[in-house]
Structures are given as structure tokens and as C-alpha cells.
Design an enzyme around this catalytic site. Structure first.
Site, PDB file in Angstrom:
ATOM      1  N   ASP A  47     -11.790   5.858   6.947  1.00 47.66           N
ATOM      2  CA  ASP A  47     -11.361   5.267   5.781  1.00 47.66           C
ATOM      3  C   ASP A  47     -11.906   3.921   5.645  1.00 47.66           C
ATOM      4  O   ASP A  47     -11.551   3.148   5.139  1.00 47.66           O
ATOM      5  CB  ASP A  47      -9.707   5.287   5.713  1.00 47.66           C
ATOM      6  CG  ASP A  47      -9.237   4.818   4.228  1.00 47.66           C
ATOM      7  OD1 ASP A  47     -10.013   5.124   3.496  1.00 47.66           O
ATOM      8  OD2 ASP A  47      -8.148   4.088   4.215  1.00 47.66           O
TER       9      ASP A  47
ATOM     10  N   VAL B 156       2.137  -5.462   3.531  1.00 50.05           N
ATOM     11  CA  VAL B 156       1.758  -6.734   4.662  1.00 50.05           C
ATOM     12  C   VAL B 156       2.298  -7.783   3.932  1.00 50.05           C
ATOM     13  O   VAL B 156       2.391  -8.206   2.719  1.00 50.05           O
ATOM     14  CB  VAL B 156       0.374  -6.723   4.474  1.00 50.05           C
ATOM     15  CG1 VAL B 156      -0.334  -7.763   5.188  1.00 50.05           C
ATOM     16  CG2 VAL B 156      -0.283  -5.350   4.899  1.00 50.05           C
TER      17      VAL B 156
ATOM     18  N   LYS C 110       2.423  -6.333   9.152  1.00 46.78           N
ATOM     19  CA  LYS C 110       2.433  -5.063   8.252  1.00 46.78           C
ATOM     20  C   LYS C 110       3.633  -4.069   8.725  1.00 46.78           C
ATOM     21  O   LYS C 110       3.714  -3.610   9.684  1.00 46.78           O
ATOM     22  CB  LYS C 110       1.114  -4.295   8.584  1.00 46.78           C
ATOM     23  CG  LYS C 110       0.824  -3.094   8.010  1.00 46.78           C
ATOM     24  CD  LYS C 110      -0.707  -2.684   8.413  1.00 46.78           C
ATOM     25  CE  LYS C 110      -0.903  -1.242   7.611  1.00 46.78           C
ATOM     26  NZ  LYS C 110      -2.489  -0.909   8.086  1.00 46.78           N
TER      27      LYS C 110
ATOM     28  N   GLY D 247       0.716  -1.311  -0.063  1.00 46.34           N
ATOM     29  CA  GLY D 247      -0.101  -0.189   0.067  1.00 46.34           C
ATOM     30  C   GLY D 247       0.849   1.362  -0.046  1.00 46.34           C
ATOM     31  O   GLY D 247       2.160   1.149  -0.140  1.00 46.34           O
ATOM     32  N   GLY D 248       0.365   2.439   0.188  1.00 44.12           N
ATOM     33  CA  GLY D 248       0.816   3.560   0.111  1.00 44.12           C
ATOM     34  C   GLY D 248       1.966   4.044   1.297  1.00 44.12           C
ATOM     35  O   GLY D 248       2.889   4.342   1.220  1.00 44.12           O
ATOM     36  N   MET D 249       1.503   3.372   2.493  1.00 40.79           N
ATOM     37  CA  MET D 249       2.116   3.434   3.437  1.00 40.79           C
ATOM     38  C   MET D 249       2.977   2.364   4.019  1.00 40.79           C
ATOM     39  O   MET D 249       3.976   2.514   4.731  1.00 40.79           O
ATOM     40  CB  MET D 249       1.117   3.810   4.929  1.00 40.79           C
ATOM     41  CG  MET D 249       0.708   5.255   4.915  1.00 40.79           C
ATOM     42  SD  MET D 249      -0.294   5.715   6.129  1.00 40.79           S
ATOM     43  CE  MET D 249       0.756   5.703   7.584  1.00 40.79           C
TER      44      MET D 249
END
Length: 507
Positions: A145, A36, A50, A31-33
């Protein structure tokens, strides 16, 4: 940053061991941050890990936001929230979370499959999500979110709510601050107040749940835009379309629930996640107090009442049976049981004529009022444009004749978004110091490339021609409303022309 180097960096972790106990077996997703992984503990327990990206981990704000996910989930203690088992930092300094390993697919992936998601199955899933949100809101936690990809459907039939990484917490997360102009969330599922920097509470998550249901039921988003800026403006200024106008095959009861969850006005939206869940449980067959718009009840026989929301009823699709009769069956009455009808026919005629006369009068009043509304709206719009041009010209004359200069504008404090200004109360620059006059703030002409987006008398954004970019309106330290974050620097908004959402672009 390109995707390939990031993917290569994440893939390089496979086979390594974190802190001497977690062996990285495979990459689940990036993902963007964070990334996983599937991992195995040295005692044989499988889990998901994560790991925050190294370039993200250098930011104290983002590290704190990542770590608060464990705090938020730990406070919830709900079985439908993914369980966080441990939190630590890798050898290269990247924080990571150890979570339970889930077997299944996200709601988004399941909906995109060939089978899709049936209406009743979606109601069951959303009911569980709202139960988790109800607990979270009671603890002062707003997820912010909710979207199909953050709702996980396990192979055993359960539901898990993922990613509390950007959740807003009343306590325990007060050290997390948002940068000026930063937008946290996923635009197609964000509420208007979330986009414009308004007050955030549990109703923000309710809107996101409604947007998720809208997406699954219609195969499209609430609003569509060719650019991110155009989509932001639509989500911030336009009401959601009625679900029945996009998906006529959806049942009227579900349309009523989704429409209320997506209400633009906070006072018209579901007040709590629990209230929305009770309506969903009512549709599924459970007994609960309804909170959706008051339905019209019809009774087909003495034992089977049917509840249908009048405004959302539509004609059935081919092969689909009506869910409720439109006419209430009335048993025939004989002359013996209707003495009034047989003995006083003139009375019935007079009553019918009187009713028709009242209906005609009401219709006439309605059409007169409706015909006057467009003219008044046109006059108000013309007055607003004239007022804006007068303000721009007056501001230019003042700048030309004044012997002093205004104090330069500075962006607003990051932690508190300012309230959009209104045309009736323009901000005034502060008085300069008597000892030294600072350089003047850049003030573009009224026909420059920036304009103010107007909605209900407010300016949530400064936008560029053809909606290529949108910049938030902020208040600087001197109390001046400025267009913040533009390449030209802070620009006072009192010299800009108004721009209406109905216009797609200007020349």
C-alpha cells in the site's frame, strides 16, 4: 456507515485515558480501519496512538492484520519506518498501537501545496523509501500500500514509511487470511498482478513507487476512471502511458526510471527495490550500476560525458536548455589527415549508395509487415468472437438435450485466488451423483448483462454493461470457472460472450 457518527465517536475519545496512562489530547486523522490521536503518557512523553474502530475490531482477520503492523515494523528496525512503541487493547476492546509522534506532512499533502515537490527532492524521498522497502523485502515483507499519503515528510527533512497494516509477510503473519474477492491496497497505485490476484512480491511495491512518482510529477494518476470498476479494469489490463507523453518537462533519466517501474510485464519491471534505488542514486550523482534501459552516451568534450535515454528524449520546453546534444561534435579533418577521402572518392560514393539501398529494403519490409498485422489482428478477433458464440450456442444445446444436471458451483477457497481461465480450455462441470441430482446452476443467456473481460486470452473479470460493476473469475470446488460474487450467484463463464478492453460499453 455515515461519516458523521464515526467522526463523533472518534472525537468522543478526546480527554479520556487509555489503560490509566495514555491521555488522548487531540484527533489527528480518521481512516477506514482506525483513528490516530495525539496523546501524552503520564510521565509526560508525547506519542501517536492508532486505535482500531470497534466495528472493525470484531473481525479476527482485521485484528490480526492490524496487530501485524507492529510485528512488521519491529522486524524492520529501520529509522525511516515509523517506530511502534507498544501494543495494547482499550477498555472497550479495541486494539491500539503506540507510535512515535511525527511532526510534518504527508508527501501527498506536501505535493498538493502551492510549492509542490521538485524533481530532485522527489528522487531523494523515493530513494529513502526504496531503502526501507529493500530491507522489508529481504525479510519477506511486502508493503502492498505504498502511496503519497503513506509517505511522511518530517519537519527535520526526514522520510517515514507508514502503515504496514496490510503488509504480506512470509513469516509471523501466516494467520492472516484474505477474504474471497477482497482487494487490499489503493487502486490507482496497485500493480496488475495485485488486482487480478496473481503472485505478489517486491515488484508489486516497485510498481506502487512508480505510480507514486507518476502522480507527483504529472498531477494525475496512471489511469483514470469514472467508476471504481472501470479503474480496476484499466489498471489490470492496460499499460501505463509513457511519462514523457504526459509530462514532457520531466528529465529523460527520470522518465526512464518511472516507465520501467510501471512496466506491465513483471519481467520488464525493476527486479528489486535496490536496483531502482541505484538508478535514482546515479541520477542524483552517486555512483551505482544502472538498471534502467541502456542509455545512449554522448560526449560534448573530452571530459564531460552526458548520458541520455534515446527513446525518452523530447524537445525542450520554452526556456529549458537541452540536457544533451543530439549530434556528436566531430572535429574537422584536413586533406592531410584524411587520405582515404582524398584518394578514393569513388569508394565513398559506392558505400553511400549501398547504405541507402539497404535502408530502402529494410523500410519496405517494415511497411509490408506492419500492413499485414492489422489484418491478422482483425481475423484473430473475428475468430475469437465466433469461437465464443459457438461455445455459447453449443453449451445451450447441451443443456437442452442432456438428461442430467451439473453440480452447482460454489465460490473458490478464500485463501487462494484462482488463475483466470483461457478461451482454449473451458472448464467442464463435474459428473453428478448417481443417487441424487442437485438443482442446476443458473446459466444466463449469451446476451445477458454479464460478459467476460478478455486480455491476452485470459478473463480476469466478469463485467456488466457500461462497466458499472466488475466481479472476479474464480474456480469452484468442482473445478468450474465461475463469475464470483454477482447478485445472481456463481455463474459459469463458458456461456458468456467475450468483452474487449477497447470497448467502453455495449448496448
Amino acid at each position: 456507515m455515515n461519516d458523521d457518527p464515526q467522526l463523533a465517536h472518534c472525537t468522543a475519545r478526546i480527554g479520556t485515558v487509555l489503560r490509566g496512562k495514555w491521555r488522548i489530547d487531540s484527533l489527528i486523522g480518521v481512516g477506514g480501519m482506525a483513528a490516530v490521536y495525539e496523546a501524552t503518557h503520564r510521565i509526560g512523553r508525547r506519542c501517536a496512538i492508532k486505535i482500531l474502530h470497534p466495528e472493525i475490531a470484531v473481525s479476527k482477520e482485521l485484528r490480526a492484520r492490524f496487530e501485524q503492523e507492529a510485528l512488521a515494523v519491529n522486524q524492520l528496525g529501520h529509522p525511516a519506518a515509523v517506530n511502534v512503541l507498544d501494543i495494547d487493547t482499550s477498555e472497550d476492546g479495541s486494539p491500539f498501537l503506540v507510535m512515535e509522534l511525527l511532526d510534518g506532512d504527508s508527501l501527498g499533502k506536501r505535493a498538493r501545496g502551492s510549492g509542490g515537490i521538485e524533481e530532485r527532492e522527489l528522487l531523494r524521498i523515493v530513494s529513502t523509501v526504496l531503502e526501507v522497502l529493500d530491507v522489508a523485502h529481504g525479510l519477506g515483507i511486502v508493503h502492498r500500500d505504498i502511496k503519497p499519503d503513506n509517505l511522511f515528510l518530517t519537519s527535520s527533512g526526514g522520510v517515514k514509511v507508514l502503515d504496514f497494516g496490510i503488509a504480506r509477510m512470509k513469516q509471523g503473519g501466516s494467520n492472516v487470511h484474505t477474504r474471497t474477492g477482497a482487494v487490499l491496497g489503493t487502486t490507482p497505485y496497485m500493480s496488475p498482478e495485485q488486482i487480478t490476484g496473481g503472485q505478489i512480491d517486491g515488484r508489486t511495491d516497485v510498481f506502487a513507487v512508480g505510480a507514486t512518482m507518476f502522480r507527483i510529477l504529472t498531477k494525475r494518476h496512471v489511469h483514470e476512471g469514472s467508476t471504481e470498476s472501470e479503474l480496476l479494469i484499466k489498471m489490470a489490463t492496460q499499460h501505463a502511458p509513457a511519462l514523457r507523453t504526459v509530462a514532457p518537462s520531466v528529465s529523460p533519466e527520470v522518465c526512464a526510471i518511472v516507465d520501467r517501474a510501471l512496466a506491465f510485464d513483471l519481467s520488464c519491471r525493476y527486479p528489486t527495490a535496490r536496483a531502482m534505488r541505484e538508478d535514482i542514486e546515479r541520477v542524483l550523482g552517486a555512483k551505482a550500476t544502472p538498471h534502467a534501459p541502456a542509455p545512449v552516451s554522448f560526449r560534448a568534450d573530452a571530459s564531460s560525458p552526458i548520458s541520455v535515454d534515446g527513446p525518452t528524449m523530447v524537445a525542450p520546453a520554452p526556456g529549458q536548455a537541452m540536457q544533451a546534444p543530439m549530434v556528436v561534435p566531430v572535429p574537422p579533418r584536413s586533406a592531410a589527415t584524411s587520405p582515404r577521402a582524398s584518394s578514393n572518392p569513388p569508394f565513398l560514393i559506392i558505400a553511400v549508395i549501398g547504405s541507402l539501398a539497404v535502408a530502402v529494403c529494410l523500410a519496405a519490409v517494415f511497411f509490408v509487415v506492419r500492413s499485414r498485422a492489422p489484418a491478422e489482428d482483425a481475423r484473430e478477433s473475428a475468430d475469437d468472437e465466433t469461437s465464443q458464440e459457438d461455445k455459447a450456442s453449443g453449451s445451450a444445446r447441451t443443456m437442452a438435450t442432456s438428461s442430467t444436471t451439473s453440480t452447482p458451483s460454489t465460490p473458490s477457497t478464500p485463501s487462494t485466488p484462482s488463475t483466470p481461465s483461457t478461451p482454449s480450455t473451458p472448464s467442464t462441470p463435474s459428473t453428478p451423483s448417481s443417487t441424487a441430482a442437485p438443482p442446476p446452476t443458473r446459466r444466463p443467456a449469451s446476451d445477458s448483462k454479464y460478459r467476460l473481460l478478455i486480455k491476452d486470452g485470459k478473463y480476469p473479470f466478469c463485467v456488466t454493461s457500461k462497466l458499472k460493476h466488475a466481479y472476479p473469475v474464480r474456480t469452484n470446488d468442482e473445478g468450474v470457472k465461475v463469475c464470483s460474487g454477482t447478485p445472481d450467484g456463481p455463474i459459469p463463464i463458458d456461456g458468456l460472450k467475450a468483452y474487449h478492453p477497447s470497448q467502453l460499453q455495449w448496448q
